[in-house]
Design a protein around this motif. Structure first.
Motif, PDB file in Angstrom:
ATOM      1  N   VAL A  94      22.534 -14.161  29.742  1.00 49.15           N
ATOM      2  CA  VAL A  94      21.452 -13.279  29.280  1.00 49.15           C
ATOM      3  C   VAL A  94      21.207 -13.355  27.782  1.00 49.15           C
ATOM      4  O   VAL A  94      20.220 -12.804  27.298  1.00 49.15           O
ATOM      5  CB  VAL A  94      21.678 -11.801  29.701  1.00 49.15           C
ATOM      6  CG1 VAL A  94      21.744 -11.676  31.207  1.00 49.15           C
ATOM      7  CG2 VAL A  94      22.894 -11.218  29.027  1.00 49.15           C
ATOM      8  N   GLN A  95      22.075 -14.043  27.061  1.00 47.15           N
ATOM      9  CA  GLN A  95      21.870 -14.147  25.618  1.00 47.15           C
ATOM     10  C   GLN A  95      20.523 -14.802  25.333  1.00 47.15           C
ATOM     11  O   GLN A  95      20.175 -15.815  25.930  1.00 47.15           O
ATOM     12  CB  GLN A  95      22.988 -14.944  24.962  1.00 47.15           C
ATOM     13  CG  GLN A  95      22.930 -14.901  23.465  1.00 47.15           C
ATOM     14  CD  GLN A  95      24.179 -15.505  22.844  1.00 47.15           C
ATOM     15  OE1 GLN A  95      25.010 -16.089  23.504  1.00 47.15           O
ATOM     16  NE2 GLN A  95      24.296 -15.352  21.554  1.00 47.15           N
ATOM     17  N   ASN A  96      19.759 -14.182  24.466  1.00 45.59           N
ATOM     18  CA  ASN A  96      18.411 -14.616  24.067  1.00 45.59           C
ATOM     19  C   ASN A  96      17.363 -14.438  25.162  1.00 45.59           C
ATOM     20  O   ASN A  96      16.256 -14.947  25.041  1.00 45.59           O
ATOM     21  CB  ASN A  96      18.415 -16.058  23.550  1.00 45.59           C
ATOM     22  CG  ASN A  96      19.259 -16.190  22.313  1.00 45.59           C
ATOM     23  OD1 ASN A  96      19.182 -15.346  21.419  1.00 45.59           O
ATOM     24  ND2 ASN A  96      20.083 -17.210  22.248  1.00 45.59           N
ATOM     25  N   MET A  97      17.701 -13.684  26.216  1.00 45.84           N
ATOM     26  CA  MET A  97      16.752 -13.370  27.280  1.00 45.84           C
ATOM     27  C   MET A  97      16.028 -12.072  26.909  1.00 45.84           C
ATOM     28  O   MET A  97      16.619 -11.173  26.323  1.00 45.84           O
ATOM     29  CB  MET A  97      17.498 -13.195  28.606  1.00 45.84           C
ATOM     30  CG  MET A  97      16.599 -12.949  29.799  1.00 45.84           C
ATOM     31  SD  MET A  97      17.530 -12.732  31.343  1.00 45.84           S
ATOM     32  CE  MET A  97      18.093 -14.403  31.619  1.00 45.84           C
ATOM     33  N   HIS A  98      14.756 -11.983  27.273  1.00 49.86           N
ATOM     34  CA  HIS A  98      14.016 -10.746  27.036  1.00 49.86           C
ATOM     35  C   HIS A  98      14.608  -9.645  27.905  1.00 49.86           C
ATOM     36  O   HIS A  98      14.990  -9.879  29.054  1.00 49.86           O
ATOM     37  CB  HIS A  98      12.526 -10.932  27.335  1.00 49.86           C
ATOM     38  CG  HIS A  98      11.711  -9.804  26.815  1.00 49.86           C
ATOM     39  ND1 HIS A  98      11.493  -8.647  27.545  1.00 49.86           N
ATOM     40  CD2 HIS A  98      11.086  -9.629  25.623  1.00 49.86           C
ATOM     41  CE1 HIS A  98      10.759  -7.820  26.823  1.00 49.86           C
ATOM     42  NE2 HIS A  98      10.499  -8.397  25.651  1.00 49.86           N
ATOM     43  N   ILE A  99      14.663  -8.455  27.361  1.00 49.44           N
ATOM     44  CA  ILE A  99      15.279  -7.316  28.033  1.00 49.44           C
ATOM     45  C   ILE A  99      14.660  -7.060  29.413  1.00 49.44           C
ATOM     46  O   ILE A  99      15.374  -6.783  30.377  1.00 49.44           O
ATOM     47  CB  ILE A  99      15.223  -6.062  27.119  1.00 49.44           C
ATOM     48  CG1 ILE A  99      16.056  -4.921  27.679  1.00 49.44           C
ATOM     49  CG2 ILE A  99      13.817  -5.638  26.847  1.00 49.44           C
ATOM     50  CD1 ILE A  99      16.177  -3.749  26.724  1.00 49.44           C
ATOM     51  N   ASP A 100      13.343  -7.184  29.547  1.00 48.54           N
ATOM     52  CA  ASP A 100      12.684  -6.944  30.836  1.00 48.54           C
ATOM     53  C   ASP A 100      13.096  -7.979  31.879  1.00 48.54           C
ATOM     54  O   ASP A 100      13.272  -7.644  33.052  1.00 48.54           O
ATOM     55  CB  ASP A 100      11.173  -6.928  30.678  1.00 48.54           C
ATOM     56  CG  ASP A 100      10.674  -5.737  29.876  1.00 48.54           C
ATOM     57  OD1 ASP A 100      11.340  -4.683  29.886  1.00 48.54           O
ATOM     58  OD2 ASP A 100       9.619  -5.873  29.220  1.00 48.54           O
ATOM     59  N   ASP A 101      13.246  -9.222  31.472  1.00 47.94           N
ATOM     60  CA  ASP A 101      13.684 -10.271  32.396  1.00 47.94           C
ATOM     61  C   ASP A 101      15.112 -10.004  32.876  1.00 47.94           C
ATOM     62  O   ASP A 101      15.423 -10.169  34.058  1.00 47.94           O
ATOM     63  CB  ASP A 101      13.599 -11.650  31.739  1.00 47.94           C
ATOM     64  CG  ASP A 101      12.173 -12.056  31.442  1.00 47.94           C
ATOM     65  OD1 ASP A 101      11.251 -11.618  32.174  1.00 47.94           O
ATOM     66  OD2 ASP A 101      11.968 -12.798  30.462  1.00 47.94           O
ATOM     67  N   ALA A 102      15.973  -9.599  31.967  1.00 52.53           N
ATOM     68  CA  ALA A 102      17.358  -9.312  32.331  1.00 52.53           C
ATOM     69  C   ALA A 102      17.429  -8.136  33.299  1.00 52.53           C
ATOM     70  O   ALA A 102      18.177  -8.180  34.283  1.00 52.53           O
ATOM     71  CB  ALA A 102      18.193  -9.048  31.086  1.00 52.53           C
TER      72      ALA A 102
END
Length: 83
Positions: free
Chosen positions: A43-51
């Motif tokens: 999840v590093q560098n993933m947008h919060i909504d995608d996670a």
């Protein structure tokens, strides 16, 4: 740095950092170390909504939640508080 205390799972503490809507840092205390390190790396560098979409609702052993699900709850609470 944000701190969240998961409920109903092996992990006892979750620390994370969000920068401009993106997850920059995640660290779980306790729990299944390898799996939690993998989640943090994925999840590093993933947008919060995608996670949130990817992690919410994941169940661990019939508990009705899991460490990834608890992380999605922490992210949702963070997002809702910072709108």
């Amino acid at each position: 740095m944000e701190t969240y205390y998961p409920q109903g799972v092996c992990s006892t503490c979750l620390r994370f950092e969000i920068d401009n809507g993106y997850i920059r840092y995640v660290d779980f205390s306790d729990g299944c170390e390898g799996n939690l390190k993998a989640i943090a790396a994925l999840v590093q560098n993933m947008h919060i909504d995608d996670a949130i979409r990817r992690l919410e609702g994941i169940d661990c052993g019939g508990k009705g939640t899991s460490c990834p699900d608890q992380f999605s709850r922490a992210l949702r609470a963070y997002r809702d508080a910072h709108r």
